[in-house]
Design a protein around this motif. Structure first.
Motif, PDB file in Angstrom:
ATOM      1  N   PRO A 117      35.698  24.682  32.802  1.00 45.37           N
ATOM      2  CA  PRO A 117      35.737  25.619  33.934  1.00 45.37           C
ATOM      3  C   PRO A 117      36.018  27.043  33.453  1.00 45.37           C
ATOM      4  O   PRO A 117      36.846  27.253  32.565  1.00 45.37           O
ATOM      5  CB  PRO A 117      36.913  25.102  34.788  1.00 45.37           C
ATOM      6  CG  PRO A 117      37.130  23.699  34.349  1.00 45.37           C
ATOM      7  CD  PRO A 117      36.726  23.643  32.914  1.00 45.37           C
ATOM      8  N   PRO A 118      35.336  28.034  34.026  1.00 43.57           N
ATOM      9  CA  PRO A 118      35.579  29.425  33.619  1.00 43.57           C
ATOM     10  C   PRO A 118      36.978  29.883  34.022  1.00 43.57           C
ATOM     11  O   PRO A 118      37.451  29.569  35.117  1.00 43.57           O
ATOM     12  CB  PRO A 118      34.507  30.217  34.369  1.00 43.57           C
ATOM     13  CG  PRO A 118      34.130  29.349  35.536  1.00 43.57           C
ATOM     14  CD  PRO A 118      34.300  27.930  35.067  1.00 43.57           C
ATOM     15  N   ILE A 119      37.650  30.605  33.145  1.00 42.22           N
ATOM     16  CA  ILE A 119      38.974  31.169  33.433  1.00 42.22           C
ATOM     17  C   ILE A 119      38.803  32.662  33.679  1.00 42.22           C
ATOM     18  O   ILE A 119      38.187  33.358  32.859  1.00 42.22           O
ATOM     19  CB  ILE A 119      39.953  30.902  32.276  1.00 42.22           C
ATOM     20  CG1 ILE A 119      40.215  29.390  32.173  1.00 42.22           C
ATOM     21  CG2 ILE A 119      41.259  31.649  32.471  1.00 42.22           C
ATOM     22  CD1 ILE A 119      41.157  28.978  31.063  1.00 42.22           C
ATOM     23  N   PRO A 120      39.280  33.181  34.812  1.00 43.99           N
ATOM     24  CA  PRO A 120      39.034  34.582  35.166  1.00 43.99           C
ATOM     25  C   PRO A 120      39.631  35.566  34.165  1.00 43.99           C
ATOM     26  O   PRO A 120      40.663  35.291  33.547  1.00 43.99           O
ATOM     27  CB  PRO A 120      39.690  34.728  36.549  1.00 43.99           C
ATOM     28  CG  PRO A 120      40.704  33.631  36.610  1.00 43.99           C
ATOM     29  CD  PRO A 120      40.119  32.507  35.818  1.00 43.99           C
ATOM     30  N   THR A 121      38.965  36.699  34.029  1.00 45.50           N
ATOM     31  CA  THR A 121      39.448  37.777  33.162  1.00 45.50           C
ATOM     32  C   THR A 121      40.083  38.857  34.029  1.00 45.50           C
ATOM     33  O   THR A 121      39.462  39.339  34.975  1.00 45.50           O
ATOM     34  CB  THR A 121      38.280  38.385  32.363  1.00 45.50           C
ATOM     35  OG1 THR A 121      37.657  37.356  31.595  1.00 45.50           O
ATOM     36  CG2 THR A 121      38.769  39.483  31.441  1.00 45.50           C
ATOM     37  N   PRO A 122      41.320  39.239  33.745  1.00 45.14           N
ATOM     38  CA  PRO A 122      42.002  40.209  34.620  1.00 45.14           C
ATOM     39  C   PRO A 122      41.527  41.639  34.389  1.00 45.14           C
ATOM     40  O   PRO A 122      41.171  42.011  33.272  1.00 45.14           O
ATOM     41  CB  PRO A 122      43.473  40.062  34.211  1.00 45.14           C
ATOM     42  CG  PRO A 122      43.413  39.637  32.778  1.00 45.14           C
ATOM     43  CD  PRO A 122      42.192  38.773  32.648  1.00 45.14           C
ATOM     44  N   ASP A 123      41.527  42.426  35.449  1.00 43.16           N
ATOM     45  CA  ASP A 123      41.301  43.864  35.349  1.00 43.16           C
ATOM     46  C   ASP A 123      42.676  44.514  35.201  1.00 43.16           C
ATOM     47  O   ASP A 123      43.391  44.722  36.180  1.00 43.16           O
ATOM     48  CB  ASP A 123      40.587  44.379  36.604  1.00 43.16           C
ATOM     49  CG  ASP A 123      40.297  45.874  36.520  1.00 43.16           C
ATOM     50  OD1 ASP A 123      40.697  46.499  35.509  1.00 43.16           O
ATOM     51  OD2 ASP A 123      39.684  46.425  37.455  1.00 43.16           O
ATOM     52  N   LEU A 124      43.048  44.824  33.974  1.00 42.48           N
ATOM     53  CA  LEU A 124      44.409  45.283  33.690  1.00 42.48           C
ATOM     54  C   LEU A 124      44.725  46.633  34.335  1.00 42.48           C
ATOM     55  O   LEU A 124      45.891  46.979  34.512  1.00 42.48           O
ATOM     56  CB  LEU A 124      44.638  45.356  32.178  1.00 42.48           C
ATOM     57  CG  LEU A 124      44.503  44.015  31.432  1.00 42.48           C
ATOM     58  CD1 LEU A 124      44.750  44.209  29.948  1.00 42.48           C
ATOM     59  CD2 LEU A 124      45.465  42.970  32.008  1.00 42.48           C
ATOM     60  N   LYS A 125      43.684  47.393  34.715  1.00 41.04           N
ATOM     61  CA  LYS A 125      43.912  48.679  35.378  1.00 41.04           C
ATOM     62  C   LYS A 125      44.559  48.482  36.753  1.00 41.04           C
ATOM     63  O   LYS A 125      45.214  49.381  37.267  1.00 41.04           O
ATOM     64  CB  LYS A 125      42.592  49.432  35.535  1.00 41.04           C
ATOM     65  CG  LYS A 125      41.964  49.852  34.211  1.00 41.04           C
ATOM     66  CD  LYS A 125      40.638  50.545  34.436  1.00 41.04           C
ATOM     67  CE  LYS A 125      39.976  50.904  33.105  1.00 41.04           C
ATOM     68  NZ  LYS A 125      38.635  51.524  33.312  1.00 41.04           N
ATOM     69  N   GLU A 126      44.349  47.300  37.336  1.00 34.72           N
ATOM     70  CA  GLU A 126      44.895  47.001  38.662  1.00 34.72           C
ATOM     71  C   GLU A 126      46.238  46.267  38.568  1.00 34.72           C
ATOM     72  O   GLU A 126      46.772  45.803  39.564  1.00 34.72           O
ATOM     73  CB  GLU A 126      43.902  46.121  39.449  1.00 34.72           C
ATOM     74  CG  GLU A 126      42.525  46.733  39.640  1.00 34.72           C
ATOM     75  CD  GLU A 126      42.561  47.961  40.543  1.00 34.72           C
ATOM     76  OE1 GLU A 126      43.366  47.962  41.500  1.00 34.72           O
ATOM     77  OE2 GLU A 126      41.813  48.912  40.280  1.00 34.72           O
ATOM     78  N   GLY A 127      46.776  46.168  37.355  1.00 36.29           N
ATOM     79  CA  GLY A 127      47.962  45.344  37.150  1.00 36.29           C
ATOM     80  C   GLY A 127      49.278  46.020  37.493  1.00 36.29           C
ATOM     81  O   GLY A 127      49.379  47.237  37.625  1.00 36.29           O
ATOM     82  N   ILE A 128      50.300  45.179  37.639  1.00 35.34           N
ATOM     83  CA  ILE A 128      51.670  45.612  37.898  1.00 35.34           C
ATOM     84  C   ILE A 128      52.486  45.265  36.658  1.00 35.34           C
ATOM     85  O   ILE A 128      52.503  44.111  36.220  1.00 35.34           O
ATOM     86  CB  ILE A 128      52.250  44.891  39.131  1.00 35.34           C
ATOM     87  CG1 ILE A 128      51.389  45.161  40.365  1.00 35.34           C
ATOM     88  CG2 ILE A 128      53.696  45.314  39.384  1.00 35.34           C
ATOM     89  CD1 ILE A 128      51.674  44.223  41.526  1.00 35.34           C
ATOM     90  N   GLU A 129      53.160  46.263  36.075  1.00 42.00           N
ATOM     91  CA  GLU A 129      53.908  46.034  34.842  1.00 42.00           C
ATOM     92  C   GLU A 129      55.296  45.485  35.121  1.00 42.00           C
ATOM     93  O   GLU A 129      56.031  46.023  35.945  1.00 42.00           O
ATOM     94  CB  GLU A 129      54.014  47.327  34.028  1.00 42.00           C
ATOM     95  CG  GLU A 129      52.808  47.603  33.166  1.00 42.00           C
ATOM     96  CD  GLU A 129      53.102  48.579  32.039  1.00 42.00           C
ATOM     97  OE1 GLU A 129      54.234  49.097  31.974  1.00 42.00           O
ATOM     98  OE2 GLU A 129      52.204  48.814  31.219  1.00 42.00           O
TER      99      GLU A 129
END
Length: 376
Positions: A117-129
């Motif tokens: 199954p494909p595992i999603p790749t995160p858009d780190l620009k939208e992330g919370i540190e």
């Protein structure tokens, strides 16, 4: 695929992802670990469709490729190999992985990586540190209060709310509530309210070993998922749908008796009482006696089990208010005291049949509500 990797690194990487392998699935590929080359490194992934963990390790890549290998087989094999290099070569026509290390030569039947199954790749620009050290402590202080009963899935999760820089995490199993508040280094979005499986957060705390590192939390839009990204590890989890209980309605707003004592002394008393209580109903009676003019306050913990015997422990305390006899599940008391990070704690009570509140003295970021047991 043809690669050369250190046995130690390979074994460590497998130990990180193997906890996400499905143990009871009708899809054989979910019992496997994905091994794939990825921009000069080796990527290992496992998923049970609710939780997915990926890690990257250094390797010498001679030929690109990917396959999925039975988790139990590869983990046990690599653990048993000598601490030297491991050479792996995939025969794509038969999906057989040849593993060579020292005098060991093993062929393992695999499943094509395209079935994984494909595992999603995160858009780190939208992330919370998030700070690794702080977030791990938050998980530790609330996660144990989540339920393990799958009959009420919402209670197996931790409610996480973000309002700008303010973060709160809450877990409850119906008998206790843990609430932890913290502050982000820079403001995140407002109005975020998600319920993350406690198990996923526990796995995150396990793999996040570098306290100096940052966790980037990403919420892919309309996916019902959360992704936690670290330098060499990513964890993706399905969120739990449903309405989290209104825990605020249970939290006592006032108290008649406040007892303050050292965390160590109360924890030690709970451990001693539990030795007897665990053989019966796990109940310990707590007698709270106020501080008088010429006598110190004290707490007496007593436990009785018909087949084992009885136990009574007295602990000095500062007690302000009315005397009270109340009973608790002593294991619940012990578990919260084990995650308290201050030298002293306070126990706030009202009556034998109403919830009690345990707080850390000198730290308002954490509170724990515990329901009393029937005294009869």
């Amino acid at each position: 695929m043809k690669i050369n990797v250190s046995q130690q690194q390979f074994s460590h990487g497998l130990s990180i992802v193997s906890r996400a392998v499905s143990s009871r699935s009708t899809l054989p590929v979910l019992s496997n670990i994905l091994i794939a080359t990825d921009e000069g490194r080796l990527r290992l992934s496992a998923t049970n469709l609710e939780l997915g963990i990926t890690t990257w390790i250094g390797a010498q890549i001679e030929e690109e490729g990917a396959t999925t290998v039975p988790a139990r087989t590869i983990v046990d094999l690599v653990t048993a190999l000598p601490n030297t290099s491991v050479q792996m070569e995939l025969d794509t026509t038969t999906q057989t992985l040849n593993v060579v290390s020292g005098t060991s030569n093993t062929d393992i039947k695999c499943i094509d990586a395209q079935e994984f199954p494909p595992i999603p790749t995160p858009d780190l620009k939208e992330g919370i540190e998030l700070s690794v050290a702080e977030f791990k402590q938050n998980i530790q202080q609330v996660g144990f209060s989540a339920s393990s009963d799958e009959a009420r899935p919402i209670l197996t999760g931790v409610l996480m709310t973000i309002e700008g820089k303010d973060v709160s995490m809450v877990a409850t199993d119906g008998f206790r509530i843990s609430v932890k508040k913290s502050t982000l280094s820079k403001a995140g979005p407002t109005g975020v309210s998600i319920t993350v499986p406690a198990r996923a957060l526990g796995e995150l705390a396990r793999v996040a070993v570098n306290a100096e590192e940052k966790i980037t939390m990403v919420l892919p839009k309309s996916r019902g998922q959360v992704i936690f990204h670290l330098k060499d590890v990513e964890l993706v989890s399905q969120l739990i749908e449903g309405n989290f209980p209104d825990y605020r309605a249970i939290i006592p707003q006032s108290f008649k008796t406040r007892t303050e004592l050292t965390t160590e002394s109360l924890l030690k008393a709970c451990k001693q009482a539990e030795i007897i209580a665990r053989e019966g109903t796990n109940v310990a009676k707590v007698s709270i006696n106020p501080t008088g003019e010429n006598q110190p306050g004290k707490i007496e913990l007593s436990a009785t089990a018909e087949q084992t015997g009885s136990s009574e422990i007295t602990v000095d305390a500062s007690v302000d208010g009315v005397p009270l006899l109340i009973a608790f599940n002593v294991r619940y008391l012990r578990e919260v005291l084990e995650v308290v990070s201050t030298a002293n704690v306070s126990l706030e009570t009202n009556a034998a049949n109403t919830p009690a509140m345990l707080k850390m003295v000198g730290d308002d970021s954490y509170m724990h509500v515990i329901m009393p047991m029937h005294l009869g």
